[in-house]
Scaffold this motif. Structure first.
Motif, PDB file in Angstrom:
ATOM      1  N   ALA A   1       0.749  -1.440  -0.006  1.00  0.00           N
ATOM      2  CA  ALA A   1      -0.232   0.094   0.132  1.00  0.00           C
ATOM      3  C   ALA A   1       1.056   1.190  -0.353  1.00  0.00           C
ATOM      4  N   GLN A   2       0.230   2.634  -0.421  1.00  0.00           N
ATOM      5  CA  GLN A   2       1.349   3.148  -0.709  1.00  0.00           C
ATOM      6  C   GLN A   2       1.012   4.148   0.687  1.00  0.00           C
ATOM      7  N   ALA A   3       1.913   5.146   0.570  1.00  0.00           N
ATOM      8  CA  ALA A   3       1.854   6.035   2.356  1.00  0.00           C
ATOM      9  C   ALA A   3       0.815   6.665   2.320  1.00  0.00           C
ATOM     10  N   PRO A   4      -0.197   6.434   3.149  1.00  0.00           N
ATOM     11  CA  PRO A   4      -1.225   7.692   3.770  1.00  0.00           C
ATOM     12  C   PRO A   4      -1.240   8.880   3.416  1.00  0.00           C
ATOM     13  N   PRO A   5      -2.077   9.570   3.446  1.00  0.00           N
ATOM     14  CA  PRO A   5      -1.811  10.967   4.157  1.00  0.00           C
ATOM     15  C   PRO A   5      -1.569  11.135   5.232  1.00  0.00           C
ATOM     16  N   PRO A   6      -0.746  12.923   5.273  1.00  0.00           N
ATOM     17  CA  PRO A   6      -0.080  12.568   6.720  1.00  0.00           C
ATOM     18  C   PRO A   6      -1.253  13.341   7.906  1.00  0.00           C
ATOM     19  N   PRO A   7      -1.180  12.484   8.672  1.00  0.00           N
ATOM     20  CA  PRO A   7      -2.588  12.739  10.129  1.00  0.00           C
ATOM     21  C   PRO A   7      -2.746  14.258   9.852  1.00  0.00           C
ATOM     22  N   VAL A   8      -3.938  14.654   9.935  1.00  0.00           N
ATOM     23  CA  VAL A   8      -4.611  15.950  10.308  1.00  0.00           C
ATOM     24  C   VAL A   8      -4.804  16.381  11.983  1.00  0.00           C
ATOM     25  N   ASP A   9      -4.668  17.128  12.371  1.00  0.00           N
ATOM     26  CA  ASP A   9      -5.324  17.259  13.989  1.00  0.00           C
ATOM     27  C   ASP A   9      -6.858  17.096  13.803  1.00  0.00           C
ATOM     28  N   GLY A  10      -7.331  16.182  14.986  1.00  0.00           N
ATOM     29  CA  GLY A  10      -9.016  16.533  14.252  1.00  0.00           C
ATOM     30  C   GLY A  10      -9.650  17.193  15.024  1.00  0.00           C
ATOM     31  N   HIS A  11      -8.937  18.627  15.958  1.00  0.00           N
ATOM     32  CA  HIS A  11      -9.818  18.684  16.535  1.00  0.00           C
ATOM     33  C   HIS A  11      -9.134  20.433  15.861  1.00  0.00           C
ATOM     34  N   ALA A  12      -8.682  20.324  15.033  1.00  0.00           N
ATOM     35  CA  ALA A  12      -7.987  21.829  13.892  1.00  0.00           C
ATOM     36  C   ALA A  12      -9.084  23.082  14.346  1.00  0.00           C
TER      37      ALA A  12
ATOM     38  N   ARG B   1       3.980  11.623  -6.617  1.00  0.00           N
ATOM     39  CA  ARG B   1       5.326  12.059  -6.029  1.00  0.00           C
ATOM     40  C   ARG B   1       6.383  13.205  -7.324  1.00  0.00           C
ATOM     41  N   ARG B   2       6.856  13.865  -6.831  1.00  0.00           N
ATOM     42  CA  ARG B   2       7.318  14.560  -8.199  1.00  0.00           C
ATOM     43  C   ARG B   2       8.611  15.752  -8.572  1.00  0.00           C
ATOM     44  N   ALA B   3       9.529  15.294  -8.079  1.00  0.00           N
ATOM     45  CA  ALA B   3      10.971  15.935  -7.480  1.00  0.00           C
ATOM     46  C   ALA B   3      10.178  16.045  -6.141  1.00  0.00           C
ATOM     47  N   GLN B   4      10.746  17.305  -5.163  1.00  0.00           N
ATOM     48  CA  GLN B   4      10.133  16.964  -3.821  1.00  0.00           C
ATOM     49  C   GLN B   4       8.817  16.856  -3.087  1.00  0.00           C
ATOM     50  N   HIS B   5       7.838  17.471  -4.302  1.00  0.00           N
ATOM     51  CA  HIS B   5       6.943  17.350  -3.947  1.00  0.00           C
ATOM     52  C   HIS B   5       5.563  16.213  -3.868  1.00  0.00           C
ATOM     53  N   ARG B   6       4.915  16.449  -2.682  1.00  0.00           N
ATOM     54  CA  ARG B   6       4.331  14.745  -2.799  1.00  0.00           C
ATOM     55  C   ARG B   6       2.926  15.476  -2.580  1.00  0.00           C
ATOM     56  N   LEU B   7       2.411  15.103  -3.014  1.00  0.00           N
ATOM     57  CA  LEU B   7       0.316  14.627  -3.720  1.00  0.00           C
ATOM     58  C   LEU B   7      -0.200  14.005  -2.960  1.00  0.00           C
ATOM     59  N   TRP B   8      -1.433  14.063  -2.225  1.00  0.00           N
ATOM     60  CA  TRP B   8      -2.559  13.125  -2.252  1.00  0.00           C
ATOM     61  C   TRP B   8      -3.676  13.954  -2.352  1.00  0.00           C
TER      62      TRP B   8
ATOM     63  N   ARG C   1     -15.871  10.476  -4.854  1.00  0.00           N
ATOM     64  CA  ARG C   1     -15.298  11.647  -5.104  1.00  0.00           C
ATOM     65  C   ARG C   1     -14.378  13.201  -4.058  1.00  0.00           C
ATOM     66  N   VAL C   2     -13.592  13.025  -4.567  1.00  0.00           N
ATOM     67  CA  VAL C   2     -12.520  14.072  -4.022  1.00  0.00           C
ATOM     68  C   VAL C   2     -12.842  15.188  -2.478  1.00  0.00           C
ATOM     69  N   THR C   3     -12.802  14.323  -1.995  1.00  0.00           N
ATOM     70  CA  THR C   3     -13.113  15.969  -0.209  1.00  0.00           C
ATOM     71  C   THR C   3     -12.244  16.604  -0.136  1.00  0.00           C
ATOM     72  N   GLU C   4     -10.599  16.210  -0.020  1.00  0.00           N
ATOM     73  CA  GLU C   4      -9.253  16.958   0.222  1.00  0.00           C
ATOM     74  C   GLU C   4      -7.857  16.471  -0.692  1.00  0.00           C
ATOM     75  N   ILE C   5      -7.908  17.585  -0.772  1.00  0.00           N
ATOM     76  CA  ILE C   5      -5.882  17.120  -1.579  1.00  0.00           C
ATOM     77  C   ILE C   5      -4.961  18.049  -0.566  1.00  0.00           C
ATOM     78  N   VAL C   6      -4.473  16.874  -0.636  1.00  0.00           N
ATOM     79  CA  VAL C   6      -2.781  17.867   0.589  1.00  0.00           C
ATOM     80  C   VAL C   6      -1.763  17.144  -0.568  1.00  0.00           C
ATOM     81  N   GLU C   7      -0.838  18.493  -0.181  1.00  0.00           N
ATOM     82  CA  GLU C   7       0.481  17.943  -0.893  1.00  0.00           C
ATOM     83  C   GLU C   7       1.452  19.435  -0.303  1.00  0.00           C
ATOM     84  N   GLU C   8       2.964  18.676  -0.249  1.00  0.00           N
ATOM     85  CA  GLU C   8       3.815  18.876   0.918  1.00  0.00           C
ATOM     86  C   GLU C   8       4.840  19.514  -0.412  1.00  0.00           C
ATOM     87  N   LEU C   9       5.981  19.832  -0.035  1.00  0.00           N
ATOM     88  CA  LEU C   9       6.562  20.008  -0.579  1.00  0.00           C
ATOM     89  C   LEU C   9       8.098  20.234   0.261  1.00  0.00           C
ATOM     90  N   ALA C  10       9.608  19.095   0.504  1.00  0.00           N
ATOM     91  CA  ALA C  10      10.101  18.698   0.748  1.00  0.00           C
ATOM     92  C   ALA C  10      11.745  19.267   0.710  1.00  0.00           C
TER      93      ALA C  10
END
Length: 222
Positions: free
Chosen positions: A36-47, A105-112, A125-134
């Motif tokens: 399985a590919q890496a799941p999206p990073p967790p988010v604080d449920g009470h944020a 992934r693309r270069a330093q980008h990681r996308l979920w 259906r898409v409900t959330e998108i996450v992108e990070e730059l290492a």
């Protein structure tokens, strides 16, 4: 006795070649089918509970990956997968706690690209998108499919993308609902024309005043 030994060696050699062939075939299976590919990073449920929904304008209504245009709560993960031509839809959890996602992934980008098992419906259906730059290429995990360059950059609502400065973000979106030295949160809650309630959010993280992580999503309830 000697003939029997030779026969055993020959039989072992044939069996060994069969075993080696089976191992080669096993390791030839694409990694996506084995792990399985890496799941999206967790988010604080009470944020969101700690942030008042101060943003009046609607947030996270649409997104684009290069020329591909999608809409939150409307575009299925399968449509993203078909357009990009890469990736495998992953799944984790049960019932209302389950999620489905595509990881790229693309270069330093990681996308979920994520679909809530409950809110995303049966067509995910898409409900959330996450992108990070290492900070470095080596920090981007290699267990996600490579997204072709033409599907970049990821843009939220036609204006928000990684690399923007804090000032550019504020100019584009207005003052955030909450912020500190490294983060901004934009929170929206409103009622749609059909009477449904809409909640949307943007979690943004900065490094040296540049946007290096963004998480946007939206849910509609009655």
């Amino acid at each position: 006795m000697r003939k029997r030994s030779i026969s055993n060696v020959r039989r072992f050699g044939a069996d060994g070649r069969k075993t080696l062939l089976l191992l080669l075939l096993l390791f030839a299976i694409p990694a996506d089918d084995c792990f399985a590919q890496a799941p999206p990073p967790p988010v604080d449920g009470h944020a969101l509970e700690r942030v008042s929904p101060t943003i009046k304008k609607r947030l996270a209504t649409r997104f684009s990956l290069g020329a591909f245009a999608g809409r939150f709560e409307e575009t299925p993960l399968g449509a993203v997968r078909e357009a990009v031509g890469e990736g495998t839809i992953q799944h984790r959890g049960d019932a209302g706690d389950s999620i489905y996602w595509l990881c790229y992934r693309r270069a330093q980008h990681r996308l979920w690209v994520v679909s809530s098992g409950e809110m995303g419906g049966p067509d995910h259906r898409v409900t959330e998108i996450v992108e990070e730059l290492a900070e470095k290429d080596t920090e981007a995990s290699t267990d996600c499919a490579i997204v072709p360059e033409k599907f970049g950059p990821l843009v939220f609502d036609g204006k928000l993308h990684l690399g923007m400065s804090r000032l550019e973000v504020v100019r584009a979106l207005g003052p955030p609902s909450k912020s500190d030295a490294a983060r901004m949160v934009y929170s929206h809650a409103g009622k749609l024309a059909d009477g449904f309630d809409e909640t949307a959010w943007l979690f943004l993280r900065f490094r040296e005043e540049k946007l290096v992580s963004m998480r946007g999503g939206k849910t509609t309830t009655n």
